[in-house]
Design a protein around this motif. Structure first.
Motif, PDB file in Angstrom:
ATOM      1  N   GLU A 442     -67.352  -6.395 -22.070  1.00 26.50           N
ATOM      2  CA  GLU A 442     -66.661  -6.882 -23.270  1.00 26.50           C
ATOM      3  C   GLU A 442     -67.565  -7.788 -24.093  1.00 26.50           C
ATOM      4  OE1 GLU A 442     -63.392 -10.231 -23.681  1.00 26.50           O
ATOM      5  OE2 GLU A 442     -62.476  -8.369 -22.962  1.00 26.50           O
ATOM      6  N   VAL A 443     -68.266  -8.698 -23.414  1.00 26.64           N
ATOM      7  CA  VAL A 443     -69.141  -9.631 -24.131  1.00 26.64           C
ATOM      8  C   VAL A 443     -70.356  -8.893 -24.691  1.00 26.64           C
ATOM      9  CG1 VAL A 443     -70.577 -11.692 -23.890  1.00 26.64           C
ATOM     10  CG2 VAL A 443     -68.366 -11.582 -22.737  1.00 26.64           C
ATOM     11  N   GLU A 444     -70.906  -7.954 -23.919  1.00 28.93           N
ATOM     12  CA  GLU A 444     -72.062  -7.194 -24.409  1.00 28.93           C
ATOM     13  C   GLU A 444     -71.703  -6.365 -25.637  1.00 28.93           C
ATOM     14  OE1 GLU A 444     -73.342  -5.042 -20.986  1.00 28.93           O
ATOM     15  OE2 GLU A 444     -74.670  -6.646 -20.283  1.00 28.93           O
ATOM     16  N   ALA A 445     -70.452  -5.897 -25.702  1.00 30.27           N
ATOM     17  CA  ALA A 445     -70.002  -5.141 -26.883  1.00 30.27           C
ATOM     18  C   ALA A 445     -69.970  -6.058 -28.106  1.00 30.27           C
ATOM     19  CB  ALA A 445     -68.624  -4.542 -26.629  1.00 30.27           C
ATOM     20  N   ALA A 446     -69.519  -7.307 -27.900  1.00 33.44           N
ATOM     21  CA  ALA A 446     -69.504  -8.277 -29.002  1.00 33.44           C
ATOM     22  C   ALA A 446     -70.919  -8.612 -29.441  1.00 33.44           C
ATOM     23  CB  ALA A 446     -68.756  -9.542 -28.568  1.00 33.44           C
ATOM     24  N   VAL A 447     -71.852  -8.725 -28.481  1.00 31.92           N
ATOM     25  CA  VAL A 447     -73.248  -9.014 -28.813  1.00 31.92           C
ATOM     26  C   VAL A 447     -73.841  -7.853 -29.611  1.00 31.92           C
ATOM     27  CG1 VAL A 447     -75.548  -9.425 -27.851  1.00 31.92           C
ATOM     28  CG2 VAL A 447     -73.554 -10.541 -26.824  1.00 31.92           C
ATOM     29  N   ALA A 448     -73.476  -6.633 -29.252  1.00 30.03           N
ATOM     30  CA  ALA A 448     -73.969  -5.458 -29.990  1.00 30.03           C
ATOM     31  C   ALA A 448     -73.524  -5.507 -31.447  1.00 30.03           C
ATOM     32  CB  ALA A 448     -73.464  -4.179 -29.313  1.00 30.03           C
ATOM     33  N   LYS A 449     -72.292  -5.975 -31.683  1.00 29.79           N
ATOM     34  CA  LYS A 449     -71.808  -6.119 -33.063  1.00 29.79           C
ATOM     35  C   LYS A 449     -72.610  -7.186 -33.806  1.00 29.79           C
ATOM     36  CE  LYS A 449     -67.031  -4.651 -32.158  1.00 29.79           C
ATOM     37  NZ  LYS A 449     -65.596  -5.086 -32.184  1.00 29.79           N
ATOM     38  N   LEU A 450     -72.971  -8.249 -33.108  1.00 37.05           N
ATOM     39  CA  LEU A 450     -73.790  -9.290 -33.743  1.00 37.05           C
ATOM     40  C   LEU A 450     -75.150  -8.725 -34.140  1.00 37.05           C
ATOM     41  CD1 LEU A 450     -73.104 -12.402 -31.444  1.00 37.05           C
ATOM     42  CD2 LEU A 450     -72.294 -12.060 -33.788  1.00 37.05           C
ATOM     43  N   MET A 451     -75.695  -7.853 -33.302  1.00 38.58           N
ATOM     44  CA  MET A 451     -77.000  -7.259 -33.591  1.00 38.58           C
ATOM     45  C   MET A 451     -76.959  -6.376 -34.830  1.00 38.58           C
ATOM     46  SD  MET A 451     -78.259  -6.169 -29.771  1.00 38.58           S
ATOM     47  CE  MET A 451     -78.572  -7.394 -28.479  1.00 38.58           C
ATOM     48  N   GLU A 452     -75.789  -5.804 -35.137  1.00 37.75           N
ATOM     49  CA  GLU A 452     -75.659  -4.902 -36.283  1.00 37.75           C
ATOM     50  C   GLU A 452     -75.515  -5.651 -37.609  1.00 37.75           C
ATOM     51  OE1 GLU A 452     -72.316  -2.502 -35.330  1.00 37.75           O
ATOM     52  OE2 GLU A 452     -73.316  -1.417 -33.701  1.00 37.75           O
ATOM     53  N   LEU A 453     -75.247  -6.965 -37.543  1.00 40.71           N
ATOM     54  CA  LEU A 453     -75.053  -7.746 -38.767  1.00 40.71           C
ATOM     55  C   LEU A 453     -76.370  -7.896 -39.519  1.00 40.71           C
ATOM     56  CD1 LEU A 453     -72.794 -10.635 -37.378  1.00 40.71           C
ATOM     57  CD2 LEU A 453     -72.066  -8.694 -38.795  1.00 40.71           C
ATOM     58  N   PRO A 454     -76.307  -8.019 -40.841  1.00 46.67           N
ATOM     59  CA  PRO A 454     -77.542  -8.282 -41.605  1.00 46.67           C
ATOM     60  C   PRO A 454     -78.078  -9.673 -41.242  1.00 46.67           C
ATOM     61  CG  PRO A 454     -75.595  -8.480 -43.013  1.00 46.67           C
ATOM     62  CD  PRO A 454     -75.112  -7.899 -41.710  1.00 46.67           C
ATOM     63  N   LYS A 455     -79.334  -9.729 -40.846  1.00 48.30           N
ATOM     64  CA  LYS A 455     -79.911 -10.976 -40.372  1.00 48.30           C
ATOM     65  C   LYS A 455     -80.471 -11.807 -41.521  1.00 48.30           C
ATOM     66  CE  LYS A 455     -81.242  -8.906 -35.940  1.00 48.30           C
ATOM     67  NZ  LYS A 455     -82.388  -8.516 -35.067  1.00 48.30           N
ATOM     68  N   GLY A 456     -80.146 -13.085 -41.474  1.00 50.29           N
ATOM     69  CA  GLY A 456     -80.715 -13.986 -42.474  1.00 50.29           C
ATOM     70  C   GLY A 456     -82.211 -14.142 -42.311  1.00 50.29           C
ATOM     71  N   ASN A 457     -82.700 -14.037 -41.065  1.00 51.97           N
ATOM     72  CA  ASN A 457     -84.122 -14.073 -40.769  1.00 51.97           C
ATOM     73  C   ASN A 457     -84.518 -12.771 -40.097  1.00 51.97           C
ATOM     74  OD1 ASN A 457     -85.005 -16.845 -41.557  1.00 51.97           O
ATOM     75  ND2 ASN A 457     -83.435 -17.443 -40.067  1.00 51.97           N
ATOM     76  N   GLU A 458     -85.468 -12.062 -40.674  1.00 56.43           N
ATOM     77  CA  GLU A 458     -85.853 -10.748 -40.160  1.00 56.43           C
ATOM     78  C   GLU A 458     -86.419 -10.839 -38.739  1.00 56.43           C
ATOM     79  OE1 GLU A 458     -88.492  -8.879 -42.860  1.00 56.43           O
ATOM     80  OE2 GLU A 458     -87.018  -8.695 -44.485  1.00 56.43           O
ATOM     81  N   ASP A 459     -87.037 -11.961 -38.404  1.00 57.54           N
ATOM     82  CA  ASP A 459     -87.676 -12.094 -37.091  1.00 57.54           C
ATOM     83  C   ASP A 459     -86.684 -12.537 -35.997  1.00 57.54           C
ATOM     84  OD1 ASP A 459     -90.105 -11.446 -38.216  1.00 57.54           O
ATOM     85  OD2 ASP A 459     -90.626 -13.546 -38.634  1.00 57.54           O
ATOM     86  N   LEU A 460     -85.433 -12.707 -36.341  1.00 58.21           N
ATOM     87  CA  LEU A 460     -84.441 -13.138 -35.369  1.00 58.21           C
ATOM     88  C   LEU A 460     -84.162 -12.049 -34.340  1.00 58.21           C
ATOM     89  CD1 LEU A 460     -82.227 -15.090 -34.317  1.00 58.21           C
ATOM     90  CD2 LEU A 460     -80.665 -14.042 -35.986  1.00 58.21           C
ATOM     91  N   SER A 461     -84.220 -12.430 -33.051  1.00 58.23           N
ATOM     92  CA  SER A 461     -83.839 -11.488 -31.994  1.00 58.23           C
ATOM     93  C   SER A 461     -82.591 -12.019 -31.298  1.00 58.23           C
ATOM     94  CB  SER A 461     -84.980 -11.349 -30.977  1.00 58.23           C
ATOM     95  OG  SER A 461     -85.199 -12.564 -30.277  1.00 58.23           O
ATOM     96  N   ILE A 462     -81.667 -11.092 -30.976  1.00 58.23           N
ATOM     97  CA  ILE A 462     -80.411 -11.448 -30.295  1.00 58.23           C
ATOM     98  C   ILE A 462     -80.418 -10.737 -28.955  1.00 58.23           C
ATOM     99  CG2 ILE A 462     -77.900 -11.424 -30.442  1.00 58.23           C
ATOM    100  CD1 ILE A 462     -78.220 -11.128 -33.495  1.00 58.23           C
ATOM    101  N   GLU A 463     -80.298 -11.495 -27.886  1.00 58.93           N
ATOM    102  CA  GLU A 463     -80.438 -10.920 -26.543  1.00 58.93           C
ATOM    103  C   GLU A 463     -79.380 -11.466 -25.597  1.00 58.93           C
ATOM    104  OE1 GLU A 463     -84.378 -11.542 -25.039  1.00 58.93           O
ATOM    105  OE2 GLU A 463     -85.277 -11.360 -27.058  1.00 58.93           O
TER     106      GLU A 463
END
Length: 465
Positions: A442-463
């Motif tokens: 469930e949490v990993e699915a939410a993290v995947a949605k965060l990864m799909e958002l337009p990033k304010g900083n291109e170099d930002l990694s979400i893990e």
């Protein structure tokens, strides 16, 4: 003669007119004392020149200041001894003329070898006679008797033990003996700033003698650098430490500690600063990198949100070596659905207005708080606000999130804003490894949605980790 009489009569009329126009002096005593409370003690005493109405009002001020520094700063050093003695005599007379009890008393003085009795008399008068609640003693450098660079504080036993005294601040002294702190169960707040201390055990003895302490500030240097500095207290809620010189090992044992403010420490390894406290169970010693200790705050927002703003807010926001802006790292635990806790969290983040925060650690909690109260906006509205949180200028290099629930709309909205509004510069790390399998998915699915958002900083990694 007639002309002279007419002139005298006109003068009397003019004086009478001025007195009649003195509206301030006609105010009730309580309001006049409020006016006096905004003045320094020196200015307050000068109001006796205004009229007889003001003659004794200053003597009832609840806040009293005795300060030699302003005059000594303009005095040649060779005359300090003579001028200090004269000032002490004048301050003593002023203190004697005061009537009533005191909320606070600040004494800034220069004491030579033979002047310790004067300082002790002032302390006794402030506590025993004036029932002062908040006492501050500042030493002015330049005394003959020194230990290191500070004046040696010598007091009689239990001098700070009067039941009325709840807050004590000492600045600029050397501390050898602790018997002045004997039986000081009355103290709730103790601030020791710019102090020189011989042994680590001196600090332990002082804390042990003050059994009711909740707020402790330690800004000091030690002659002994090898060994273990133990800071142990069962009632301590707020601890601020500033040890600019090397200390081999620091151990903090405080089961009720809610705020740990590390201003400056100098240890060699990440295991040389050990904190034991259930309210500060944060997961990373990320204030230590390559054996360099950064300034750090650990703040249990959920616990302190239940109380009104207290001295720890003032201490956190206070100047640090001339700087009001903070740098370094921050750890917080909070319920993101609680508007009051979010407000405190925002205040903390806004302390980083000049420097980019290095790391932010967030432990999400659920306290089942009311969703909305009278006069407070709900967090749903807060997260829908187009303005960046906490401000457009706030930046942090790395964010670590614990207990992040994929099903929480508020937590997801909060994380989303950090992703899209250029808040996080490099990494957003979200813990999932400790969850059971279904919750982890469930949490990993939410993290995947965060990864799909337009990033304010291109170099930002979400893990996940």
């Amino acid at each position: 003669m007639k002309r002279h009489s007419s002139s005298s009569s006109a003068t009397r009329k003019l004086q009478h007119s001025i007195v009649d126009d003195d509206c301030i002096s006609k105010l009730p005593d309580d309001l006049l004392r409020m006016i006096l409370s905004e003045l320094s003690s020196e200015e307050a005493v000068k109001t006796i020149l205004l009229s007889s109405r003001w003659k004794d009002l200053w003597k009832r001020r609840p806040h009293f200041v005795l300060d030699m520094k302003r005059i000594l700063d303009k005095t040649p050093i060779k005359l300090w001894h003579k001028v200090s003695a004269q000032l002490a005599s004048s301050m003593d007379k002023t203190f004697n003329e005061h009537r009533g009890e005191l909320e606070s008393c600040i004494i800034t003085s220069r004491c030579d070898d033979d002047d310790d009795r004067t300082l002790q008399n002032w302390i006794r008068r402030a506590t025993r006679l004036k029932h002062t609640k908040d006492l501050t003693l500042n030493d002015i450098p330049g005394s003959k008797r020194r230990f290191g660079e500070n004046h040696l504080l010598q007091t009689s036993a239990e001098i700070f033990s009067h039941h009325s005294l709840t807050s004590l601040s000492l600045s600029g002294y050397s501390l050898l003996s602790t018997h002045g702190f004997n039986n000081c169960g009355n103290l709730k707040t103790l601030k020791l700033s710019n102090m020189m201390v011989t042994q680590f055990s001196t600090v332990s003895s002082v804390l042990a003698a003050c059994s009711s302490l909740e707020v402790v500030v330690l800004q000091m240097a030690f002659l002994a650098v090898f060994g273990v500095l133990t800071i142990e207290h069962e009632n301590l809620k707020f601890l601020q430490v500033d040890f600019p010189y090397y200390v081999q090992t620091i151990q903090v044992n405080a089961p009720r500690l809610d705020v740990l403010d590390i201003r400056d420490i100098n240890c060699e390894g990440e295991n040389d600063f050990i904190v034991t406290g259930p309210n500060n169970q944060f997961n990373r010693n990320h204030w230590v990198t390559r054996r360099v200790y950064r300034p750090h705050i650990s703040y249990n927002v959920s616990e302190l949100a239940q109380e009104t703003k207290n001295i720890w807010h003032e201490l956190l926001m206070s100047d640090f070596r001339g700087m009001t802006a903070r740098h370094g790292t921050l750890s917080v635990s909070l319920d993101i659905t609680n508007p009051k806790e979010v407000g405190i969290f925002k205040e903390l983040l806004l302390m980083w207005t000049t420097y980019t925060m290095i790391e932010l650690e967030i432990l999400f909690k659920t306290n089942n708080a009311p969703r909305e109260e009278d006069g407070e906006c709900s967090n749903e509205i807060l997260w829908e606000d187009a303005n960046p949180f906490p401000s457009a200028g706030f930046r942090v290099y790395q964010v670590w999130m614990y207990n992040f629930k994929g099903s929480s709309k508020e937590e997801f909205a909060f994380a989303s804003r950090f992703v899209t509004q250029k808040t996080v510069m490099m990494k957003m790390m979200i813990e999932t490894s400790l969850y059971p399998p279904m919750k982890k998915l469930e949490v990993e699915a939410a993290v995947a949605k965060l990864m799909e958002l337009p990033k304010g900083n291109e170099d930002l990694s979400i893990e996940c980790f």
